[in-house]
Design a protein around this motif. Structure first.
Motif, PDB file in Angstrom:
ATOM      1  N   ILE A   1     -11.967  -7.145  -4.132  1.00  0.00           N
ATOM      2  CA  ILE A   1     -12.916  -6.034  -4.057  1.00  0.00           C
ATOM      3  C   ILE A   1     -12.151  -4.742  -4.344  1.00  0.00           C
ATOM      4  O   ILE A   1     -11.057  -4.537  -3.829  1.00  0.00           O
ATOM      5  CB  ILE A   1     -13.547  -5.925  -2.648  1.00  0.00           C
ATOM      6  N   ILE A   2     -12.717  -3.884  -5.183  1.00  0.00           N
ATOM      7  CA  ILE A   2     -12.049  -2.613  -5.485  1.00  0.00           C
ATOM      8  C   ILE A   2     -12.148  -1.693  -4.273  1.00  0.00           C
ATOM      9  O   ILE A   2     -13.249  -1.399  -3.800  1.00  0.00           O
ATOM     10  CB  ILE A   2     -12.713  -1.899  -6.684  1.00  0.00           C
ATOM     11  N   SER A   3     -10.976  -1.248  -3.806  1.00  0.00           N
ATOM     12  CA  SER A   3     -11.002  -0.368  -2.637  1.00  0.00           C
ATOM     13  C   SER A   3     -10.798   1.085  -3.042  1.00  0.00           C
ATOM     14  O   SER A   3     -11.141   1.989  -2.301  1.00  0.00           O
ATOM     15  CB  SER A   3      -9.892  -0.766  -1.657  1.00  0.00           C
TER      16      SER A   3
ATOM     17  N   GLY B   1     -12.172   6.267  -2.898  1.00  0.00           N
ATOM     18  CA  GLY B   1     -11.691   5.198  -2.024  1.00  0.00           C
ATOM     19  C   GLY B   1     -10.287   5.414  -1.513  1.00  0.00           C
ATOM     20  O   GLY B   1      -9.794   6.542  -1.419  1.00  0.00           O
ATOM     21  N   GLN B   2      -9.618   4.313  -1.206  1.00  0.00           N
ATOM     22  CA  GLN B   2      -8.284   4.404  -0.618  1.00  0.00           C
ATOM     23  C   GLN B   2      -7.433   3.232  -1.074  1.00  0.00           C
ATOM     24  O   GLN B   2      -7.875   2.425  -1.888  1.00  0.00           O
ATOM     25  CB  GLN B   2      -8.395   4.418   0.916  1.00  0.00           C
ATOM     26  N   ALA B   3      -6.236   3.131  -0.509  1.00  0.00           N
ATOM     27  CA  ALA B   3      -5.316   2.050  -0.863  1.00  0.00           C
ATOM     28  C   ALA B   3      -5.947   0.701  -0.514  1.00  0.00           C
ATOM     29  O   ALA B   3      -6.854   0.625   0.305  1.00  0.00           O
ATOM     30  CB  ALA B   3      -4.007   2.235  -0.112  1.00  0.00           C
ATOM     31  N   PHE B   4      -5.411  -0.343  -1.186  1.00  0.00           N
ATOM     32  CA  PHE B   4      -5.982  -1.668  -0.958  1.00  0.00           C
ATOM     33  C   PHE B   4      -5.558  -2.238   0.380  1.00  0.00           C
ATOM     34  O   PHE B   4      -4.510  -1.919   0.926  1.00  0.00           O
ATOM     35  CB  PHE B   4      -5.572  -2.619  -2.091  1.00  0.00           C
TER      36      PHE B   4
ATOM     37  N   PRO C   1       0.812  -1.235   0.000  1.00  0.00           N
ATOM     38  CA  PRO C   1       0.000   0.000   0.000  1.00  0.00           C
ATOM     39  C   PRO C   1       0.838   1.274   0.000  1.00  0.00           C
ATOM     40  O   PRO C   1       0.409   2.291  -0.505  1.00  0.00           O
ATOM     41  CB  PRO C   1      -0.823  -0.126   1.279  1.00  0.00           C
ATOM     42  N   HIS C   2       2.048   1.217   0.543  1.00  0.00           N
ATOM     43  CA  HIS C   2       2.819   2.465   0.584  1.00  0.00           C
ATOM     44  C   HIS C   2       3.359   2.872  -0.791  1.00  0.00           C
ATOM     45  O   HIS C   2       3.972   3.923  -0.938  1.00  0.00           O
ATOM     46  CB  HIS C   2       3.919   2.428   1.648  1.00  0.00           C
ATOM     47  N   TYR C   3       3.122   2.040  -1.795  1.00  0.00           N
ATOM     48  CA  TYR C   3       3.406   2.430  -3.188  1.00  0.00           C
ATOM     49  C   TYR C   3       2.759   3.781  -3.487  1.00  0.00           C
ATOM     50  O   TYR C   3       3.360   4.665  -4.093  1.00  0.00           O
ATOM     51  CB  TYR C   3       2.839   1.360  -4.120  1.00  0.00           C
ATOM     52  N   PHE C   4       1.528   3.925  -3.019  1.00  0.00           N
ATOM     53  CA  PHE C   4       0.765   5.143  -3.319  1.00  0.00           C
ATOM     54  C   PHE C   4       1.329   6.369  -2.605  1.00  0.00           C
ATOM     55  O   PHE C   4       1.050   7.489  -2.973  1.00  0.00           O
ATOM     56  CB  PHE C   4      -0.712   4.945  -2.962  1.00  0.00           C
ATOM     57  N   ASP C   5       2.116   6.130  -1.573  1.00  0.00           N
ATOM     58  CA  ASP C   5       2.723   7.265  -0.860  1.00  0.00           C
ATOM     59  C   ASP C   5       4.016   7.707  -1.529  1.00  0.00           C
ATOM     60  O   ASP C   5       4.362   8.878  -1.510  1.00  0.00           O
ATOM     61  CB  ASP C   5       3.032   6.874   0.592  1.00  0.00           C
ATOM     62  N   TYR C   6       4.744   6.733  -2.106  1.00  0.00           N
ATOM     63  CA  TYR C   6       6.085   7.069  -2.584  1.00  0.00           C
ATOM     64  C   TYR C   6       6.184   7.269  -4.085  1.00  0.00           C
ATOM     65  O   TYR C   6       7.072   7.958  -4.558  1.00  0.00           O
ATOM     66  CB  TYR C   6       7.077   5.981  -2.147  1.00  0.00           C
ATOM     67  N   PHE C   7       5.298   6.620  -4.819  1.00  0.00           N
ATOM     68  CA  PHE C   7       5.409   6.743  -6.276  1.00  0.00           C
ATOM     69  C   PHE C   7       5.145   8.184  -6.694  1.00  0.00           C
ATOM     70  O   PHE C   7       4.199   8.820  -6.259  1.00  0.00           O
ATOM     71  CB  PHE C   7       4.422   5.809  -6.974  1.00  0.00           C
ATOM     72  N   ARG C   8       6.035   8.712  -7.543  1.00  0.00           N
ATOM     73  CA  ARG C   8       5.871  10.078  -8.052  1.00  0.00           C
ATOM     74  C   ARG C   8       5.956  10.052  -9.574  1.00  0.00           C
ATOM     75  O   ARG C   8       6.710   9.252 -10.133  1.00  0.00           O
ATOM     76  CB  ARG C   8       6.983  10.995  -7.538  1.00  0.00           C
TER      77      ARG C   8
END
Ligand SMILES: Nc1ncnc2c1ncn2[C@@H]1O[C@H](COP(=O)(O)OP(=O)(O)OP(=O)(O)O)[C@@H](O)[C@H]1O
Ligand SMILES: [Mg+2]
Lengths: 234, 459
Positions: free
Chosen positions: B182-184, B136-139, B117-124
C-alpha cells in the motif's frame, strides 16, 4: 586662355595581365566649363581613360591633373575623396542602387562627400531641397521620388543618375555612354537637360559615345584614336 | 552610420538569402550553447544527486559501479553485504548514522529501493536538502513510498496498491501478485534519481523473495534465529545473496530453511533483528567528516568481508570524467555545425558578390573607396551573425522552455532557464569573431574586384 580642368602629359596605361598598353596619350587638355564629346570604337579605351580621369585607376607613367590637382600625388583614399567631392560619374546603365529610393539615391552623393554638402550649405541650400529641385528640373515626378529606383524606366533612371552626379555642384561630370540604352527622343531630352545643368553651373563635361550624330550638342569632339598613340590601335 | 543604413537596405533587398544565413547561424549557435548548457546542467545534476553522505559502502567492486547502483539505481551490485557487516559498521563509534539499501527489483521499469524508514531522515541531495513528502509519510510494514515521477507516471497516490516484481527490467520476471504493498507516501520532486525510485521496507523485500518471512505468522522467530556473528555464516550469507540475484526462488527457499535449522540457537545478540540477510549497500554519515578517509580505509581493509567504500563527491567527479569524453565529442560536433553555418554564410556572401558587382561599381563611382566596400561586406556578415546569435539564443531559451519537462521526465535532468553565463558570452564572442574573419574572404575579393574592374561595369 581659359583655365584648364583636365591636363595630361605622356599618359600611359596598361591593364594588369595585358602585354600591350591600352592607352598612350602624349597630351590632353580640357578647359573649365568645356563640354567634350569623346568618341572612339568599341574597345579603344574610352572607359579606361575615364577611369583614369576619375582617379579609379592610375596611369603607369605620365602626369594627369584634374582641377590643378596631380592625381598621382594623391593616395588611394585621397583620390576616392577627390572623386566624391569634385566628379560626378554617370554609367551607361544601372547607375542607381535598386534597393534605395530615388530620393536616397540622389542624396547618396552628398552622404559620401562633405565638400558637396558644404558647397550647398554655403549657398544656403539644404541637400534635400537641392535634390528636389534637380529631380523636378529633370522631369522626375514627385510621386516617383520615394519609390525604389528599380521601379523606374531606364530613361528615368538615367535622369536620376544625372541628378546624383550634379548635386552639390561638382566641377566635372564624366558620363560613359549614358544614352546608349535610350531611344532617340529620350536621348535628346536627356542631353538637353544635362547640357542645361552643366552650362548653368559652369560644369565641365566629358561625355563618351560612339554615336557620331550627337556632335552638335558639344563644344568639342575628341577622337580617341587621334590622341591615343598606342601602336596597333587606330 | 550611413554605411550601416546602406548595408541594411542592401541586405533587406536580399532578404531570403539573409534570412537563410541568419537561420543557419542561429541553429548552430543554439546547438553550440545548448550542448554546453545540457552538459553543464547534467554535471550540476550529477553533483546534486547526493550530499551529506560521507561514505557509501558496498561489496567489493569498482567505485563508479557502486555509485551507479547505489545512487543512480543503474545496474546491479555484483555481490551483497551481509547484515552482520552492516551492523558492525552501523555501531562503529565513528558512524553517526547509516542507512542500508537493497536493490534489484523494479516496478514497470522503476527501480525498487528497499531500505529503512530513516532513509528519509538522512538522505540529502543538492545543497543539504532533505527529502520531503508531498503526501503521506514514510512506509511501515507492507507499505511503499514513491518518488514524484513514479507517482505521476504510474498514476498512484497514497492508499493505492503496488505490486513489486523481481528483476530490474521493464518486463518483470516474476510478479508477486500475492503480496501487494500500500502506498503510504509520495515524495516531493527532487530532480534526482530519487524521483524515479520506489521505496519499500527491507523486510517486505525479503518476504517477497520468499525469505525467512514468507510465512507471516512466523516472522518473528525467523528473524530472531537469523542473527549471528559467525564467520562461516557470513560467508554463506554472502553466497546466498549471490544466488538470490541470479537463481530461482526455490533454491532461495531451501537456503533460508537451512539457515534456520543450522543456526537456530546461535542468535543471541541483543541488537536489532536483521530484516533481511544481505543488503546491496549502505550510506554512512560520520561523526566527523575529516575522518572519512580513515574510515574509508578501515572499511576497504575490513577482513571479514571484502568491501568498497567510496566518498560520493569524488566518485561523482570520477564518473563525470569518464563521461566527459562524450561531452567533448558533442562539443566537437556542435563546433562543426557552427563551422558549417559559417561556411554557408561565406558561400552566400561569395555568391552575392557576383550580383553585387554593379552595386560596388556605383558606390565606387560616387566616391566609396575599396576599403569602404570591404567594410560594407564585413559589417554585413558580422551584422547577420549578430542577429543569428540573438535568434539562436532565443531559440535555445524557447527550446529549453518547451523541452525542459520532457528532459526531466526522460533523463531526470533538471534544465534551468538561467541567464547567459560568461562562457556562453565568450562562445558567442568567438562566433562573432569567426564571422568577422570569414567575411574577410569575400570582402577581400570585392576589394580586389573594385580595384581591378575600374569603372567598367562587369557582369
Ligand atoms: N578591368 C579591366 N581589366 C583588364 N582589361 C580591361 C579592363 N577593362 C578594359 N580592359 C581592356 O582595355 C581595353 C579597352 O577597354 P575599354 O572598356 O576602355 O573600351 P571602350 O572604348 O570603353 O569600349 P566600349 O565602347 O565597348 O565601352 C579592352 O581591350 C579591354 O580588354
Ligand atoms: Mg566603355
Amino acid at each position: 586662355m581659359a583655365e584648364l580642368c583636365i591636363t595630361g602629359q605622356q599618359i600611359k596605361f596598361c591593364w594588369p595581365k595585358q602585354s600591350q598598353p591600352t592607352l598612350f596619350i602624349p597630351a590632353l587638355a580640357v578647359a573649365k566649363g568645356e563640354r567634350i564629346l569623346l568618341r572612339g570604337p568599341s574597345g579603344s579605351g574610352k572607359s579606361t581613360l575615364l577611369s583614369l580621369l576619375a582617379g579609379i585607376n592610375q596611369p603607369s607613367s605620365g602626369t594627369l591633373s584634374i582641377l590643378g590637382t596631380d592625381l598621382h600625388r594623391l593616395s588611394q583614399r585621397q583620390r576616392d575623396k577627390f572623386r566624391a567631392d569634385h566628379i560626378g560619374y554617370i554609367f551607361q546603365q544601372f547607375n542607381l542602387l535598386p534597393y534605395l529610393s530615388v530620393y536616397r539615391n540622389v542624396l547618396l552623393a552628398c552622404d559620401f562627400s562633405t565638400a558637396r554638402k558644404k558647397k550647398l550649405a554655403a549657398l544656403n541650400i539644404k541637400p534635400e531641397s537641392e535634390c528636389e529641385r534637380l529631380l523636378t528640373h529633370l522631369g522626375i515626378d514627385a510621386k516617383l521620388w520615394h519609390q525604389q529606383a528599380s521601379q523606374l524606366s531606364v530613361g528615368q533612371q538615367q535622369r536620376v543618375a544625372v541628378a546624383r552626379a550634379l548635386i552639390g555642384k561638382p566641377e566635372l561630370i564624366i558620363a560613359d555612354e549614358p544614352t546608349s540604352a535610350l531611344d532617340t527622343d529620350a536621348r535628346d531630352n536627356f542631353l538637353d537637360l544635362l547640357q542645361q545643368e552643366c552650362t548653368s553651373a559652369a560644369i565641365t563635361l566629358v561625355f563618351v559615345t560612339h554615336d557620331a550624330s550627337l556632335g552638335h550638342h558639344f563644344d568639342r569632339i575628341i577622337e580617341l584614336s587621334e590622341i591615343n598613340q598606342v601602336e596597333g590601335k587606330k | 552610420m550611413k554605411l550601416f543604413r546602406l548595408s541594411l537596405a542592401s541586405l533587406l533587398s536580399r532578404k531570403s538569402n539573409a534570412l537563410l544565413t541568419i537561420f543557419a547561424i542561429a541553429i548552430s549557435v543554439m546547438l553550440l550553447l545548448g550542448v554546453e548548457r545540457v552538459s553543464q546542467q547534467t554535471r550540476a545534476g550529477f553533483a546534486n544527486t547526493i550530499s551529506g553522505t560521507d561514505l557509501i559502502v558496498g561489496a567489493r567492486s569498482g567505485s563508479v559501479n557502486l555509485l551507479l547502483y547505489s545512487v543512480f539505481h543503474i545496474g546491479n551490485p555484483t555481490a551483497n553485504v551481509s547484515w552482520q557487516t552492516y551492523e558492525h559498521f552501523a555501531n562503529h563509534p565513528q558512524v553517526e548514522w547509516s542507512v542500508p539499501i537493497a536493490l534489484g527489483d523494479s516496478v514497470r521499469g522503476f527501480p525498487v529501493v528497499a531500505t529503512e524508514p530513516h532513509y528519509f531522515d538522512y538522505f540529502r541531495y543538492a545543497r543539504q536538502q532533505s527529502l520531503a513528502f508531498a503526501e503521506g509519510q514514510a512506509f511501515g510494514r507492507e507499505e511503499a513510498v514513491l518518488g514524484a515521477q513514479v507517482a505521476r507516471q504510474l498514476g498512484l497516490t497514497v492508499g493505492s496498491e503496488l505490486v513489486v516484481a523481481h528483476g530490474t527490467g521493464s518486463v518483470s520476471f516474476h510478479e508477486h501478485d500475492d503480496h501487494p504493498l500500500i502506498i503510504s507516501g509520495v515524495l516531493e520532486r527532487t530532480g534526482t534519481p530519487v524521483d524515479q525510485a520506489i521505496f519499500i521496507g527491507l523486510r517486505d523485500l525479503d518476504i517477497m523473495h520468499g525469505g525467512h518471512g514468507h510465512d507471516h505468522e512466523n516472522d518473528h522467530d525467523h528473524e530472531h534465529h537469523e542473527h549471528s556473528h559467525d564467520h562461516d555464516h557470513d560467508h554463506e550469507h554472502h553466497e546466498h545473496s549471490h544466488d538470490h540475484d541470479h537463481d530461482h526462488d526455490h533454491e532461495h527457499h531451501e537456503h533460508s530453511h537451512d539457515h534456520e535449522h543450522n543456526h537456530v540457537h546461535e542468535a543471541e545478540s541483543a541488537s536489532v533483528q536483521p530484516p533481511i540477510p544481505g543488503i546491496s549497500a549502505f550510506l554512512v554519515g560520520l561523526q566527523s567528516r575529516p575522518r572519512a578517509v580513515f574510515m574509508q580505509r578501515e572499511i576497504n581493509t575490513y577482513r571479514d568481508e571484502p568491501l568498497t567504500a567510496i566518498m560520493p563527491g569524488s566518485t561523482l567527479q570520477e564518473l563525470w570524467r569518464t563521461l566527459s569524453g562524450f561531452e567533448t565529442a558533442l562539443s566537437i560536433v556542435s563546433g562543426f555545425v557552427l563551422l558549417t553555418g559559417l561556411i554557408g554564410m561565406l558561400a552566400t556572401l561569395l555568391a552575392s558578390l557576383r550580383e553585387r558587382r554593379r552595386e560596388m561599381a556605383v558606390l565606387r563611382a560616387i566616391g566609396a573607396g575599396p576599403k569602404t566596400i570591404f567594410s560594407l561586406l564585413v559589417s554585413e556578415a558580422v551584422f547577420l551573425t549578430a542577429i543569428g546569435i540573438a535568434v539562436g539564443v532565443g531559440l535555445l531559451y524557447g527550446l529549453i522552455l518547451a523541452l525542459a519537462p520532457w528532459i526531466q521526465t526522460s533523463f531526470g535532468i533538471v534544465v534551468e532557464l538561467g541567464t547567459i553565463s560568461p562562457e556562453e558570452w565568450q562562445r558567442m564572442g568567438i562566433v562573432l569573431a569567426a564571422s568577422f574573419v570569414i567575411s574577410c574572404i569575400p570582402a577581400w575579393r570585392a576589394y580586389r574586384n573594385s580595384l581591378a574592374d575600374g569603372l567598367s561595369m562587369r557582369f
